[in-house]
Design a protein around this motif. Structure first.
Motif, mmCIF file in Angstrom:
data_model
loop_
_atom_site.group_PDB
_atom_site.id
_atom_site.type_symbol
_atom_site.label_atom_id
_atom_site.label_comp_id
_atom_site.label_asym_id
_atom_site.label_seq_id
_atom_site.Cartn_x
_atom_site.Cartn_y
_atom_site.Cartn_z
ATOM 1 N N TYR A 397 0.866 -1.162 0.672
ATOM 2 C CA TYR A 397 0.345 -0.152 0.193
ATOM 3 C C TYR A 397 0.829 0.794 -0.102
ATOM 4 O O TYR A 397 1.938 1.259 0.302
ATOM 5 C CB TYR A 397 -0.751 -0.158 1.468
ATOM 6 C CG TYR A 397 -1.816 1.043 1.249
ATOM 7 C CD1 TYR A 397 -3.522 1.939 0.657
ATOM 8 C CD2 TYR A 397 -1.266 2.404 2.209
ATOM 9 C CE1 TYR A 397 -3.487 2.563 0.950
ATOM 10 C CE2 TYR A 397 -1.791 3.489 1.957
ATOM 11 C CZ TYR A 397 -2.681 3.657 1.161
ATOM 12 O OH TYR A 397 -4.104 4.954 1.138
ATOM 13 N N ARG A 398 0.562 2.232 -0.538
ATOM 14 C CA ARG A 398 1.050 3.878 -0.594
ATOM 15 C C ARG A 398 0.102 4.484 -1.091
ATOM 16 O O ARG A 398 -1.096 4.889 -2.343
ATOM 17 C CB ARG A 398 2.285 3.753 -1.919
ATOM 18 C CG ARG A 398 2.736 4.606 -1.869
ATOM 19 C CD ARG A 398 3.886 5.081 -0.866
ATOM 20 N NE ARG A 398 5.078 4.958 -0.384
ATOM 21 C CZ ARG A 398 5.834 4.476 -0.041
ATOM 22 N NH1 ARG A 398 5.640 5.883 1.219
ATOM 23 N NH2 ARG A 398 6.891 2.889 0.329
ATOM 24 N N GLY A 399 -0.220 5.658 0.162
ATOM 25 C CA GLY A 399 -1.364 6.019 -0.067
ATOM 26 C C GLY A 399 -1.521 7.741 -1.087
ATOM 27 O O GLY A 399 0.156 8.081 -1.199
ATOM 28 N N ILE A 400 -1.359 8.671 -1.224
ATOM 29 C CA ILE A 400 -2.099 9.742 -1.279
ATOM 30 C C ILE A 400 -2.019 10.763 -0.681
ATOM 31 O O ILE A 400 -1.976 12.108 -1.659
ATOM 32 C CB ILE A 400 -2.791 9.853 -2.431
ATOM 33 C CG1 ILE A 400 -4.429 9.869 -2.617
ATOM 34 C CG2 ILE A 400 -2.380 8.623 -4.024
ATOM 35 C CD1 ILE A 400 -5.796 9.615 -3.637
ATOM 36 N N THR A 401 -2.306 10.908 0.243
ATOM 37 C CA THR A 401 -2.199 11.598 1.305
ATOM 38 C C THR A 401 -1.194 12.913 1.140
ATOM 39 O O THR A 401 0.088 11.999 0.679
ATOM 40 C CB THR A 401 -2.113 11.635 2.542
ATOM 41 O OG1 THR A 401 -1.638 11.281 2.943
ATOM 42 C CG2 THR A 401 -3.845 10.906 2.919
ATOM 43 N N PRO A 402 -1.141 13.964 1.812
ATOM 44 C CA PRO A 402 0.764 14.706 1.085
ATOM 45 C C PRO A 402 1.657 14.195 2.323
ATOM 46 O O PRO A 402 2.854 13.907 2.094
ATOM 47 C CB PRO A 402 0.239 16.323 1.752
ATOM 48 C CG PRO A 402 -0.982 16.085 1.604
ATOM 49 C CD PRO A 402 -2.026 14.858 1.453
ATOM 50 N N ALA A 403 1.203 14.157 3.208
ATOM 51 C CA ALA A 403 2.485 12.861 4.582
ATOM 52 C C ALA A 403 2.412 11.001 3.308
ATOM 53 O O ALA A 403 4.244 11.154 3.751
ATOM 54 C CB ALA A 403 1.632 12.425 5.610
ATOM 55 N N GLU A 404 1.796 10.426 3.443
ATOM 56 C CA GLU A 404 2.618 9.246 2.826
ATOM 57 C C GLU A 404 3.159 9.347 1.339
ATOM 58 O O GLU A 404 4.053 8.420 0.694
ATOM 59 C CB GLU A 404 0.582 8.871 1.987
ATOM 60 C CG GLU A 404 -0.088 8.077 3.246
ATOM 61 C CD GLU A 404 -1.017 7.429 3.004
ATOM 62 O OE1 GLU A 404 -1.373 6.441 3.293
ATOM 63 O OE2 GLU A 404 -1.389 8.220 2.511
ATOM 64 N N LEU A 405 2.965 10.991 0.180
ATOM 65 C CA LEU A 405 3.755 10.331 -0.769
ATOM 66 C C LEU A 405 4.924 10.872 -0.750
ATOM 67 O O LEU A 405 5.963 11.179 -1.342
ATOM 68 C CB LEU A 405 2.788 11.863 -1.541
ATOM 69 C CG LEU A 405 1.566 11.543 -2.671
ATOM 70 C CD1 LEU A 405 0.983 12.307 -2.944
ATOM 71 C CD2 LEU A 405 2.401 10.198 -2.927
ATOM 72 N N ASP A 406 4.965 12.194 0.632
ATOM 73 C CA ASP A 406 6.063 13.003 1.145
ATOM 74 C C ASP A 406 6.996 11.662 2.081
ATOM 75 O O ASP A 406 8.403 11.810 1.954
ATOM 76 C CB ASP A 406 6.111 13.892 2.034
ATOM 77 C CG ASP A 406 5.393 15.162 1.563
ATOM 78 O OD1 ASP A 406 6.060 15.466 0.139
ATOM 79 O OD2 ASP A 406 4.763 15.629 2.393
ATOM 80 N N SER A 407 6.411 10.648 1.895
ATOM 81 C CA SER A 407 7.547 9.851 3.090
ATOM 82 C C SER A 407 7.866 8.210 1.740
ATOM 83 O O SER A 407 8.778 7.576 2.192
ATOM 84 C CB SER A 407 6.353 8.535 3.982
ATOM 85 O OG SER A 407 5.479 7.849 3.133
ATOM 86 N N ILE A 408 7.780 8.923 0.153
ATOM 87 C CA ILE A 408 8.409 8.147 -0.923
ATOM 88 C C ILE A 408 9.596 7.925 -0.333
ATOM 89 O O ILE A 408 10.009 9.117 -0.766
ATOM 90 C CB ILE A 408 7.525 8.142 -1.846
ATOM 91 C CG1 ILE A 408 6.482 7.750 -1.693
ATOM 92 C CG2 ILE A 408 8.857 7.095 -2.599
ATOM 93 C CD1 ILE A 408 5.591 7.971 -3.108
ATOM 94 N N PRO A 409 11.280 7.173 0.052
ATOM 95 C CA PRO A 409 12.613 7.926 0.039
ATOM 96 C C PRO A 409 12.874 7.934 -1.653
ATOM 97 O O PRO A 409 12.241 7.632 -2.406
ATOM 98 C CB PRO A 409 13.434 6.771 0.322
ATOM 99 C CG PRO A 409 11.786 5.432 -0.096
ATOM 100 C CD PRO A 409 10.658 5.668 -0.419
ATOM 101 N N GLU A 410 13.950 8.828 -1.072
ATOM 102 C CA GLU A 410 14.730 9.733 -2.827
ATOM 103 C C GLU A 410 15.339 8.702 -3.136
ATOM 104 O O GLU A 410 15.133 8.193 -4.308
ATOM 105 C CB GLU A 410 15.318 10.592 -2.399
ATOM 106 C CG GLU A 410 14.896 12.193 -1.485
ATOM 107 C CD GLU A 410 13.857 12.172 -2.872
ATOM 108 O OE1 GLU A 410 14.311 12.064 -3.778
ATOM 109 O OE2 GLU A 410 13.231 13.259 -2.421
#
Length: 492
Positions: A397-410
């Protein structure tokens, strides 16, 4: 995109009509048993000293270790003729200039070639196994990473370095012990009508072109256990430039067309036309600038990709940059039809791609830069993506809330692969850290309903999206594109 200018060059018979010399006249035996290394080298040296010509191999099996091709000499393999690599690892030289092993070397030569309907067969599986046994016996030192002798301690079929005027025509290349054929800092390289069957052992690339200029690869077939058509840049002061790839077919247990396994210099002025990809584990198209290099002024026009794990992966990273600033810009990819399967696309091959980076549902195509190094000026036109859909939030799961999108590692310093981020928040296309990304007439189809939207754009500055179409069962009310930290994207 700037207009791409390709120099037209003629490589065939640059020194006039070549004289033929027959292998048998030099005592080169076609019995499949005798080791012919010294006799073949003596023949090459003689032809070179006489001003050039073709060394012609008639039907038969010719065993050899390392030989060096010299200026104005062409190896011509008639139909039914096979150069067979010795299975004794000690019959191969590790050239001190390139620090690599090969059956056929050419270093700083001019007007050379390998032609004809014959075959170069490295017989690499047995040679590689013998090399591993030599390490276990204590005869040879090697770290045996993943219980394999390292790539540079196994023989390729061909390694040409700093050569001018290279012609590779009509031959079949198969079963190397390491990579298959490498052309490194060469100028005026023509590869056409060849067949590559390169699946005998690990790291069996189809073709590797490193920091070369004025290159044509056309009308050829590549079936490889590793990347099929691979461009690399090992020298931070050099780059691949002025390249045409057309009318080729690729199948790979890694990626089909790839820039940037190493990208210290860069890749500029490419045209890729009419590429067919099938049964390929990773991406049909991967462009990576992860070692301080650049990718710019690239046109890909006409791709049909069937049963391929990923379609497009554009990536900027910061792995071995040593202070250099990578960039990627001015790329057009158009006229593409691609089907991504639910199952493993290279299942059943001797050396399948590894099952890795799980759990994740089927990954989208992606354009992923870094906050400080954005991918710029990318145009996608007339593309149809066909996905299985069915992304399951209970599996990954990967959600589309701002916090969830920001949590994707670089993951800036990691090896560039489309699956490296594991689950991504879109089923069709994911964009992050980019500028001026245009879509025109792009269709996204999912066979089953997916919990994710088709497109997610995060930190996208600028773009025009026209003619987008989405087909997904039971998704009439679903918003199919999501913007986060993005601006100036016009959707029609």
């Amino acid at each position: 995109m700037n207009k791409l200018f390709l120099v037209v060059f003629v490589l065939i018979s640059q020194w006039g009509r070549a004289q033929d010399f027959h292998a048998a006249d030099f005592g080169i035996l076609a019995d499949g048993q005798a080791l012919n290394t010294r006799s073949i080298q003596a023949a090459i040296d003689h032809i070179h000293e006489k001003g050039g010509g073709r060394l012609v191999f008639r039907a038969g099996n010719y065993v050899t270790g390392t030989i060096y091709l010299k200026s104005n000499v062409t190896l011509h393999l008639e139909e039914g003729a096979s150069l067979l690599g010795s299975n004794n690892p000690f019959d191969y030289v590790k050239d001190p200039y390139v620090n690599w092993q090969s059956m056929i070397f050419a270093i700083k030569q001019q007007n050379i070639g390998i032609t004809g309907k014959g075959t170069i067969n490295g017989r690499g599986f047995q040679t590689a196994v013998n090399a591993v046994q030599n390490v276990h016996r204590g005869i040879v030192e090697d770290e045996l990473k993943l219980d394999r002798v390292r790539e540079w301690n196994r023989p390729e079929n061909i390694y040409f370095r700093e050569c001018v005027g290279v012609t590779i025509q009509d031959i079949t290349l198969r079963d190397p012990g390491s990579w298959n054929q490498t052309y490194d800092q060469c100028v005026n390289l023509l590869v056409e009508r060849i067949k590559v069957d390169s699946k005998s052992y690990w790291n069996n690339d189809g073709i590797d072109v490193v920091d070369c200029k004025d290159v044509i690869i056309r009308d050829s077939y590549f079936d490889a256990a590793d990347d099929a058509i691979c461009f690399k840049s090992h020298d931070p002061n050099a780059f691949c430039d002025n390249v045409l790839v057309e009318n080729c077919v690729a199948r790979s247990s890694a990626s089909a067309l790839k820039f940037g396994t190493v990208s210290r210099g860069g890749f500029r002025n490419f045209v890729v036309r009419n590429l067919t990809v099938y049964d390929t584990y990773r991406s049909a198209i991967t462009f990576a600038a992860v070692d301080g290099g650049f990718v710019e002024n690239i046109l890909v026009d006409g791709v049909r990709s069937i049963n391929t794990g990923n379609v497009i992966f554009l990536r900027i990273g910061d792995r071995w940059s040593k202070g250099k600033k990578p960039y990627m810009k001015d790329i057009t990819i158009k006229n593409v039809y691609a089907e991504v399967p639910l199952d493993k696309p290279d299942a059943g091959y001797n050396y399948e791609g590894p099952i890795e980076d799980l759990p994740r549902n089927i990954s989208p195509a992606s354009i992923v830069g870094l906050p400080e190094y954005k991918i710029e000026n990318i145009r996608m036109e007339n593309i149809e993506f066909v996905y299985p859909g069915g992304g399951n939030p209970l599996y990954a799961y990967r959600g589309i809330t701002p916090a969830e999108l920001d949590s994707i590692p670089e993951m800036a310093d990691k090896y560039p692969e489309f699956s490296q981020f594991k689950e991504l928040p879109a089923w069709g296309f994911y964009i992050r850290h980019a500028k001026n990304i245009d879509f025109k007439n792009v269709t996204f189809k999912a066979a089953r309903k997916d919990y994710r939207p088709a497109i997610v754009a995060d930190d996208l500055a600028g773009g025009t999206w026209t003619g987008l179409r989405f087909e997904e069962p039971q998704s009439e009310e679903k918003k199919q594109y999501i913007f986060h930290n993005s601006q100036n994207v016009h959707v029609d």
